[in-house]
Enzyme design. Structure first.
Site, PDB file in Angstrom:
ATOM      1  N   ILE A  91       0.737  -1.257   0.119  1.00  0.00           N
ATOM      2  CA  ILE A  91       0.023  -0.147  -0.059  1.00  0.00           C
ATOM      3  C   ILE A  91       0.971   1.296   0.125  1.00  0.00           C
ATOM      4  O   ILE A  91       2.049   1.295   0.431  1.00  0.00           O
ATOM      5  CB  ILE A  91      -0.812   0.141   1.158  1.00  0.00           C
ATOM      6  N   CYS A  92       0.400   2.234  -0.507  1.00  0.00           N
ATOM      7  CA  CYS A  92       1.134   3.508  -0.654  1.00  0.00           C
ATOM      8  C   CYS A  92       0.495   4.367   0.427  1.00  0.00           C
ATOM      9  O   CYS A  92      -0.504   4.977   0.530  1.00  0.00           O
ATOM     10  CB  CYS A  92       0.533   4.297  -2.031  1.00  0.00           C
ATOM     11  N   LEU A  93       1.579   4.788   1.408  1.00  0.00           N
ATOM     12  CA  LEU A  93       1.403   5.792   2.422  1.00  0.00           C
ATOM     13  C   LEU A  93       2.640   6.524   2.598  1.00  0.00           C
ATOM     14  O   LEU A  93       3.622   6.190   2.036  1.00  0.00           O
ATOM     15  CB  LEU A  93       1.139   5.047   3.793  1.00  0.00           C
ATOM     16  N   LEU A 128      -2.288   4.168  -4.558  1.00  0.00           N
ATOM     17  CA  LEU A 128      -2.151   2.756  -4.769  1.00  0.00           C
ATOM     18  C   LEU A 128      -2.645   1.913  -3.701  1.00  0.00           C
ATOM     19  O   LEU A 128      -2.164   1.978  -2.664  1.00  0.00           O
ATOM     20  CB  LEU A 128      -0.530   2.622  -5.293  1.00  0.00           C
TER      21      LEU A 128
END
Length: 307
Positions: A91-93, A128
């Site tokens: 995941i996009c963070l 994402l």
């Protein structure tokens, strides 16, 4: 665990410190531990944030730490279906390896998990690995997440996942559910979020609302409330009828003070004697003045005759 790794390696040293800190200072909101065979891979579970559709849910995931940790950020993957993040997808963070420019070496696995919990109820904005399920679907997934931990990887991974799930299940209260007879928005809410409950006569005029009195005196009074109602903020004395408000009593008292009734004075006998004595004295003084005036007139007449 420490015997298998080079303790002079900065990454290994840092990871072992975080493992010790995680075990000595556990949290009810998350739990995470590395694999015995690979301390750069961590299994974790987070608790759904309170007062959200995720509340009560237990969400498992995987953290992969880089060999340059803590100078480079980790990657995150969710394993439990949740409606916010895709499963088995990095995941996009801002705390993940998708944004290394935001990562700070002072951050840790604990810091990242706290941030991940905070990210759960936020808008995905097309990032994402993000999803945008409806709240009802997310609540259903939160209930289902408690039933059993996800199946993932080797028996060693699964054993650690099961242990973390049992710990989180003991610390996480059940998912709050609405009763079948209670609708989600049973009462309209005001700007502060408090439910507005209407009184029986609220359509005519809400309790406590001030209305003008059209009787001709221009006084604004608080509307009378039914005897079986007790709106907040209205104090009623036990010696007065329950349908008379305190403001009305105060206003009536003020009216009596501002417009007192004419009073009739009853004179006593002594007052009458004093009155007659005053009248007699006035008459005597008038007689003396008249006599003096007459004498002075006569004296003037004599003076004129002699001359």
């Amino acid at each position: 665990m420490a015997d298998k790794y080079n303790l002079k390696n900065p990454a290994v040293k840092r990871i072992l410190q975080e493992v010790k800190e995680m075990q000595s200072n556990p949290s009810d909101d998350f739990m995470s531990l590395p694999l015995e065979e690979n301390i750069f891979e961590w299994q974790f579970a987070i608790r759904g944030p309170r007062d959200t559709e995720f509340e009560g849910g237990i969400y498992h995931g995987r953290i992969q730490l880089p060999s340059e940790y803590p100078f480079k950020p980790p990657s995150f993957m969710l394993l439990t279906p949740n409606g916010r993040f895709e499963t088995q997808t990095k995941i996009c963070l801002s705390i993940s390896n998708h944004h290394p420019e935001h990562w700070q070496p002072s951050w840790s696995v604990r810091t990242a998990l706290v941030a991940l919990v905070a990210f759960m109820p936020t808008k995905p904005n097309g990032a994402l690995g993000s999803l945008d399920y409806k709240k009802e679907e997310r609540r259903t997934l939160a209930i289902k997440s408690r039933e059993a931990p996800p199946k993932f990887g080797t028996p060693e991974r699964q054993k650690l996942i099961d242990e973390i799930h049992d710990y989180m299940l003991s610390k996480t209260p059940p998912v709050p559910q609405l009763s079948p007879t209670q609708a989600p928005d049973e009462h309209p809410r005001n700007e502060e979020g408090d439910a507005q409950v209407n009184s029986p006569n609220s359509e005519a005029s809400p309790a406590g609302e001030e209305i003008p009195d059209h009787a001709g005196d221009g006084i604004v009074e608080e509307q009378e409330v039914p005897a079986n109602a007790n709106p907040a903020g209205v104090e009623v004395s036990g010696e007065t009828p329950s349908n008379v408000s305190r403001n009305q009593l105060l206003q009536n008292s003020d009216a009596r003070v501002q417009n007192p009734k004419p009073q009739t004075r009853v004179q006593k006998p002594d007052d009458w004697l004093f009155t007659w004595a005053a009248i007699g004295l006035t008459i005597a003084i008038a007689v003396l003045l008249l006599q003096k005036f007459v004498k002075s007139t006569e004296h003037g007449a004599v003076f004129l005759d002699e001359s």
